[in-house]
Structure formats: C-alpha cells, structure tokens
Design an enzyme around this catalytic site. Sequence first.
Site, PDB file in Angstrom:
ATOM      1  CG  ASN A  50     -37.481 -50.791  22.059  1.00  0.00           C
ATOM      2  OD1 ASN A  50     -37.462 -49.827  22.813  1.00  0.00           O
ATOM      3  ND2 ASN A  50     -38.538 -51.105  21.333  1.00  0.00           N
ATOM      4  CB  VAL A  51     -31.957 -53.575  25.066  1.00  0.00           C
ATOM      5  CG1 VAL A  51     -31.260 -52.223  25.224  1.00  0.00           C
ATOM      6  CG2 VAL A  51     -32.961 -53.776  26.201  1.00  0.00           C
ATOM      7  CG  HIS A  83     -30.462 -46.768  24.346  1.00  0.00           C
ATOM      8  ND1 HIS A  83     -31.702 -46.266  24.687  1.00  0.00           N
ATOM      9  CD2 HIS A  83     -29.673 -45.685  24.089  1.00  0.00           C
ATOM     10  CE1 HIS A  83     -31.657 -44.941  24.643  1.00  0.00           C
ATOM     11  NE2 HIS A  83     -30.450 -44.565  24.267  1.00  0.00           N
ATOM     12  CB  CYS A 118     -14.233 -62.052  31.542  1.00  0.00           C
ATOM     13  SG  CYS A 118     -13.166 -61.830  30.117  1.00  0.00           S
ATOM     14  CB  CYS A 165      -9.379 -60.530  32.170  1.00  0.00           C
ATOM     15  SG  CYS A 165     -10.918 -59.661  32.509  1.00  0.00           S
ATOM     16  CG  ASN A 175     -46.767 -42.425  22.726  1.00  0.00           C
ATOM     17  OD1 ASN A 175     -47.511 -42.695  23.659  1.00  0.00           O
ATOM     18  ND2 ASN A 175     -45.454 -42.422  22.845  1.00  0.00           N
ATOM     19  N   PRO A 176     -50.103 -43.742  22.432  1.00  0.00           N
ATOM     20  CG  PRO A 176     -50.348 -45.496  23.958  1.00  0.00           C
ATOM     21  CD  PRO A 176     -49.451 -44.980  22.868  1.00  0.00           C
TER      22      PRO A 176
HETATM   23  C1  BJW Z   1     -46.958 -47.079  23.736  1.00  0.00           C
HETATM   24  C2  BJW Z   1     -47.659 -48.223  24.036  1.00  0.00           C
HETATM   25  C3  BJW Z   1     -48.142 -48.940  22.946  1.00  0.00           C
HETATM   26  C4  BJW Z   1     -47.028 -47.412  25.894  1.00  0.00           C
HETATM   27  N1  BJW Z   1     -47.924 -48.515  21.712  1.00  0.00           N
HETATM   28  N2  BJW Z   1     -46.747 -46.672  22.515  1.00  0.00           N
HETATM   29  C5  BJW Z   1     -30.565 -33.473  30.922  1.00  0.00           C
HETATM   30  C6  BJW Z   1     -30.781 -33.140  29.597  1.00  0.00           C
HETATM   31  C7  BJW Z   1     -30.318 -33.965  28.600  1.00  0.00           C
HETATM   32  C8  BJW Z   1     -29.671 -35.148  28.909  1.00  0.00           C
HETATM   33  C9  BJW Z   1     -29.461 -35.452  30.228  1.00  0.00           C
HETATM   34  C10 BJW Z   1     -29.888 -34.639  31.216  1.00  0.00           C
HETATM   35  N3  BJW Z   1     -29.565 -35.220  32.400  1.00  0.00           N
HETATM   36  C11 BJW Z   1     -28.936 -36.384  32.166  1.00  0.00           C
HETATM   37  C12 BJW Z   1     -28.856 -36.541  30.848  1.00  0.00           C
HETATM   38  C13 BJW Z   1     -28.263 -37.658  30.175  1.00  0.00           C
HETATM   39  C14 BJW Z   1     -29.113 -38.898  30.150  1.00  0.00           C
HETATM   40  C15 BJW Z   1     -30.590 -38.555  29.958  1.00  0.00           C
HETATM   41  O1  BJW Z   1     -31.096 -38.408  28.867  1.00  0.00           O
HETATM   42  N4  BJW Z   1     -31.335 -38.471  31.035  1.00  0.00           N
HETATM   43  C16 BJW Z   1     -32.758 -38.098  30.991  1.00  0.00           C
HETATM   44  C17 BJW Z   1     -33.571 -39.035  31.859  1.00  0.00           C
HETATM   45  C18 BJW Z   1     -32.891 -36.664  31.346  1.00  0.00           C
HETATM   46  N5  BJW Z   1     -28.605 -39.647  29.020  1.00  0.00           N
HETATM   47  C19 BJW Z   1     -27.566 -40.455  29.139  1.00  0.00           C
HETATM   48  O2  BJW Z   1     -27.009 -40.662  30.201  1.00  0.00           O
HETATM   49  C20 BJW Z   1     -27.055 -41.083  27.873  1.00  0.00           C
HETATM   50  N6  BJW Z   1     -25.651 -40.926  27.773  1.00  0.00           N
HETATM   51  C21 BJW Z   1     -25.067 -39.734  27.759  1.00  0.00           C
HETATM   52  O3  BJW Z   1     -25.676 -38.681  27.755  1.00  0.00           O
HETATM   53  O4  BJW Z   1     -23.716 -39.834  27.741  1.00  0.00           O
HETATM   54  C22 BJW Z   1     -22.904 -38.672  27.758  1.00  0.00           C
HETATM   55  C23 BJW Z   1     -21.532 -39.198  27.428  1.00  0.00           C
HETATM   56  C24 BJW Z   1     -20.960 -38.849  26.250  1.00  0.00           C
HETATM   57  C25 BJW Z   1     -19.701 -39.347  25.945  1.00  0.00           C
HETATM   58  C26 BJW Z   1     -19.068 -40.209  26.808  1.00  0.00           C
HETATM   59  C27 BJW Z   1     -19.666 -40.582  27.992  1.00  0.00           C
HETATM   60  C28 BJW Z   1     -20.931 -40.089  28.291  1.00  0.00           C
HETATM   61  C29 BJW Z   1     -27.297 -42.587  27.845  1.00  0.00           C
HETATM   62  C30 BJW Z   1     -28.739 -42.912  27.856  1.00  0.00           C
HETATM   63  C31 BJW Z   1     -28.914 -44.431  27.920  1.00  0.00           C
HETATM   64  C32 BJW Z   1     -30.357 -44.813  28.136  1.00  0.00           C
HETATM   65  N7  BJW Z   1     -30.421 -46.177  28.483  1.00  0.00           N
HETATM   66  C33 BJW Z   1     -31.719 -46.775  28.758  1.00  0.00           C
HETATM   67  C34 BJW Z   1     -31.459 -48.152  29.391  1.00  0.00           C
HETATM   68  C35 BJW Z   1     -30.999 -49.165  28.346  1.00  0.00           C
HETATM   69  C36 BJW Z   1     -30.766 -50.506  28.944  1.00  0.00           C
HETATM   70  C37 BJW Z   1     -32.023 -51.118  29.498  1.00  0.00           C
HETATM   71  O5  BJW Z   1     -33.036 -51.273  28.794  1.00  0.00           O
HETATM   72  O6  BJW Z   1     -31.987 -51.454  30.669  1.00  0.00           O
HETATM   73  O7  BJW Z   1     -32.483 -46.896  27.562  1.00  0.00           O
HETATM   74  S1  BJW Z   1     -32.749 -45.737  29.778  1.00  0.00           S
HETATM   75  C38 BJW Z   1     -34.251 -46.193  29.004  1.00  0.00           C
HETATM   76  O8  BJW Z   1     -34.871 -45.043  28.407  1.00  0.00           O
HETATM   77  C39 BJW Z   1     -33.879 -47.153  27.882  1.00  0.00           C
HETATM   78  C40 BJW Z   1     -34.779 -46.676  26.775  1.00  0.00           C
HETATM   79  O9  BJW Z   1     -34.260 -47.072  25.531  1.00  0.00           O
HETATM   80  C41 BJW Z   1     -34.818 -45.177  26.982  1.00  0.00           C
HETATM   81  C42 BJW Z   1     -35.983 -44.495  26.363  1.00  0.00           C
HETATM   82  O10 BJW Z   1     -37.188 -44.911  26.922  1.00  0.00           O
HETATM   83  P1  BJW Z   1     -38.457 -45.096  25.968  1.00  0.00           P
HETATM   84  O11 BJW Z   1     -38.169 -46.116  24.951  1.00  0.00           O
HETATM   85  O12 BJW Z   1     -38.877 -43.763  25.478  1.00  0.00           O
HETATM   86  O13 BJW Z   1     -39.525 -45.740  26.986  1.00  0.00           O
HETATM   87  P2  BJW Z   1     -40.489 -45.064  28.042  1.00  0.00           P
HETATM   88  O14 BJW Z   1     -40.867 -46.119  28.999  1.00  0.00           O
HETATM   89  O15 BJW Z   1     -39.921 -43.798  28.585  1.00  0.00           O
HETATM   90  O16 BJW Z   1     -41.761 -44.596  27.200  1.00  0.00           O
HETATM   91  C43 BJW Z   1     -42.663 -45.527  26.648  1.00  0.00           C
HETATM   92  C44 BJW Z   1     -43.607 -44.787  25.719  1.00  0.00           C
HETATM   93  O17 BJW Z   1     -44.413 -45.755  25.075  1.00  0.00           O
HETATM   94  C45 BJW Z   1     -44.555 -43.806  26.423  1.00  0.00           C
HETATM   95  O18 BJW Z   1     -44.582 -42.597  25.702  1.00  0.00           O
HETATM   96  C46 BJW Z   1     -45.916 -44.514  26.339  1.00  0.00           C
HETATM   97  O19 BJW Z   1     -47.003 -43.602  26.213  1.00  0.00           O
HETATM   98  C47 BJW Z   1     -45.751 -45.310  25.075  1.00  0.00           C
HETATM   99  N8  BJW Z   1     -46.562 -46.523  24.974  1.00  0.00           N
HETATM  100  N9  BJW Z   1     -47.707 -48.377  25.427  1.00  0.00           N
HETATM  101  C48 BJW Z   1     -47.235 -47.354  21.554  1.00  0.00           C
HETATM  102  N10 BJW Z   1     -48.869 -50.085  23.167  1.00  0.00           N
HETATM  103 ZN    ZN Z   2     -12.328 -59.678  30.660  1.00  0.00          ZN
END
Ligand code: BJW
Ligand code: ZN
Length: 260
Positions: free
Chosen positions: A111-112, A128, A164, A167, A230-231
């Site tokens: 989370n952010v 993240h 910025c 720059c 997780n629900p």
């Molecule tokens: C409850 C509830 C309650 C509801 N109580 N629970 C194929 C395979 C593997 C990887 C890849 C692929 N294709 C592409 C990729 C790479 C990609 C990726 O993973 N994509 C997938 C979608 C397939 N990953 C990346 O690009 C990452 N970087 C990377 O791989 O770089 C390579 C590299 C290396 C070296 C140099 C350069 C590059 C980066 C990933 C960054 C993710 N960023 C985000 C945005 C952050 C900023 C923002 O917030 O705006 O992060 S995406 C988004 O998803 C955010 C979250 O942290 C992240 C995870 O989501 P999360 O937390 O799981 O939320 P939800 O909404 O999905 O789920 C909520 C859950 O809560 C559900 O299960 C509900 O049931 C539950 N829930 N109410 C408890 N009350």
């Molecule tokens: Zn700058």
Amino acid sequence: MMDTRPPLAAARDAISAARRIVIFTGAGMSAESGVPTFRDALTGLWARFSAEALATPEAFARDPELVWGWYEWRRARVRAAQPNAGHRAIAEFAARRAAEGSGGVTVVTQNVDDLHERAGGPAAVHLHGSLFAPRCGACGAPGAFATVEPVEPEGGRRLAPPRCEQCGGALRPGVVWFGEGLPEAAWSAASQAMDSCDLVLCVGTSALVYPAAALPEQALRAGATLLQVNPGHTAFDALARFNLKGSAATVLPALLCGNH
Ligand code: BJW
Ligand code: ZN
C-alpha cells in the site's frame, strides 16, 4: 492426525508458536478505512479508466494532469481516512510481542498509504512507494506538494504537476508504476524478512502483482507457514495453511489480540 480445532483457534496457535512473523498487506487492509482497493472500479473524472491504466509511466507521459489529479485525489482520501481496527490490531500485536520478547514482527505492505504508521505500528516496508513522497520525473530530486492538505472535489479534477525546484521538470508521484523496478532497500528488507520468518500472514491482497506476490511464496519455500485473511478468493488460497475468510477489521482483532 486431523486438526479438528476451529480455523481461528488453530491459526492463533500457529501465531503463538511462531518466532518471526511477517505481515504482508495489500489494498484490502485499508478498504474499511474508506480507501478503495486497486481493483475497484473508478468513478468521477476517471470512470473511463482502470487503475491499471493510470498507474503507468506511459499514462503519466501522455496525460500528466489526468494522472497527477488522480493521485492528489487519492492523497486527499487517505489524509481524511483513519486506520481501522485491523491496522490497530497489527500495531497492538507488534507492541505486545516486542514487550514480551516473544519475537519480531515485520510489516511489508504494497500500500502507498500511511495507515499502518498512523495506527502506531512498526514502520512498514513499502514495496510500492508512497503517496506522500513526490519526486522530480526528470532529475529525481525530492519535491514538495503545492498544498500540504489537498482538498479535492468528489469527482476529482485535472491538475498540473508542480515543477521541480532544481531543474524545472514535472514532479511525479513517489510510487512504483507497472514496468518500474521496486525500491532496492525495501525489496531487500522484505526479501530478508521472508527468508528468515516462520510465518507469513497475508491480508487483503489479490496476489496478482509481481514481484511482490512472489515474496510469500519465497517464505513458503524457506519453510514458513502461510496464513491468509481475505473475504474473497486469491492466488494464495491453495498455498495457505489457514484461509480466514473475512475482512481485515473483523478478523485481525480476533486473530492477533483475542478480541472476539
Ligand atoms: C479485503 C477487504 C477487506 C477487499 N479486508 N481484504 C506476468 C507475470 C508476472 C509479472 C508480470 C506479468 N506481466 C507483467 C508483469 C509485471 C507487472 C505485473 O505484476 N503485472 C500483473 C498485473 C500481471 N509488475 C510490474 O510491472 C512491477 N515491476 C516490474 O515487474 O518491473 C520489472 C523491472 C525490473 C527491473 C527494472 C525495471 C523493471 C511493478 C508493479 C508495481 C505495482 N504498482 C501498483 C500501483 C502503485 C501505485 C498506486 O497505488 O497507484 O501497486 S499496481 C497495484 O496493485 C498497486 C498495489 O499495491 C498492487 C497490488 O494490489 P493489491 O494490494 O493486491 O489490491 P487488489 O485491489 O488487487 O486486491 C484487493 C484484495 O483485497 C482482494 O483480494 C479483495 O478480496 C481483498 N479485500 N476488501 C480484507 N475489507
Ligand atoms: Zn528536477
């Protein structure tokens, strides 16, 4: 022998028996604080978009005002939100374990927001990034927001990113977008915690986004037990020893603090 205890009691026993614990959280952790999860549909100005479509370097390059406006709206939502009973249970649990000397607790979050910290818990490892640490998209210098307390209209608005001071480049949110690498210090702290823990408790993550979703699997390979709160159904269902199907704010107080 078959374990006939109710899952909550058995999960509590597993936690008591563990020395080092990692709590791995996702957007569901903050849902009951009123912060939408990442995969909820967007409304207002962004109704035509998915969060996945906005959280990319390409979206920011194409339309910085749309993307910066979205992040300022989200920052305002988080500023107005309060930690929920789940965040508070984690903070209380970590403090109790520290006082008893019964073993360390590391919080690793995708989370952010800053709700773990505002609940008084240990500083979380933020995989993240943060909504509160903008930086220059050109030179990387840390930047400052135009307003410390953002007040955004309900439906959101387009906003030009501030410039910025070093720059003149456009500031960007200090978060990790798709296709970007995770911050090295956070990744190595999380990875070490996973390698050395006995138990990993996954809360409120869909486990769809990599490389973060690989961390609990890394802990499993190193011999840890996986618990999940997780629900809904997730990719971790098949890996978890205990799947506690409920919300963070209802299950965590009972699981970690015995409040039920
Ligand atoms: C409850 C509830 C309650 C509801 N109580 N629970 C194929 C395979 C593997 C990887 C890849 C692929 N294709 C592409 C990729 C790479 C990609 C990726 O993973 N994509 C997938 C979608 C397939 N990953 C990346 O690009 C990452 N970087 C990377 O791989 O770089 C390579 C590299 C290396 C070296 C140099 C350069 C590059 C980066 C990933 C960054 C993710 N960023 C985000 C945005 C952050 C900023 C923002 O917030 O705006 O992060 S995406 C988004 O998803 C955010 C979250 O942290 C992240 C995870 O989501 P999360 O937390 O799981 O939320 P939800 O909404 O999905 O789920 C909520 C859950 O809560 C559900 O299960 C509900 O049931 C539950 N829930 N109410 C408890 N009350
Ligand atoms: Zn700058």
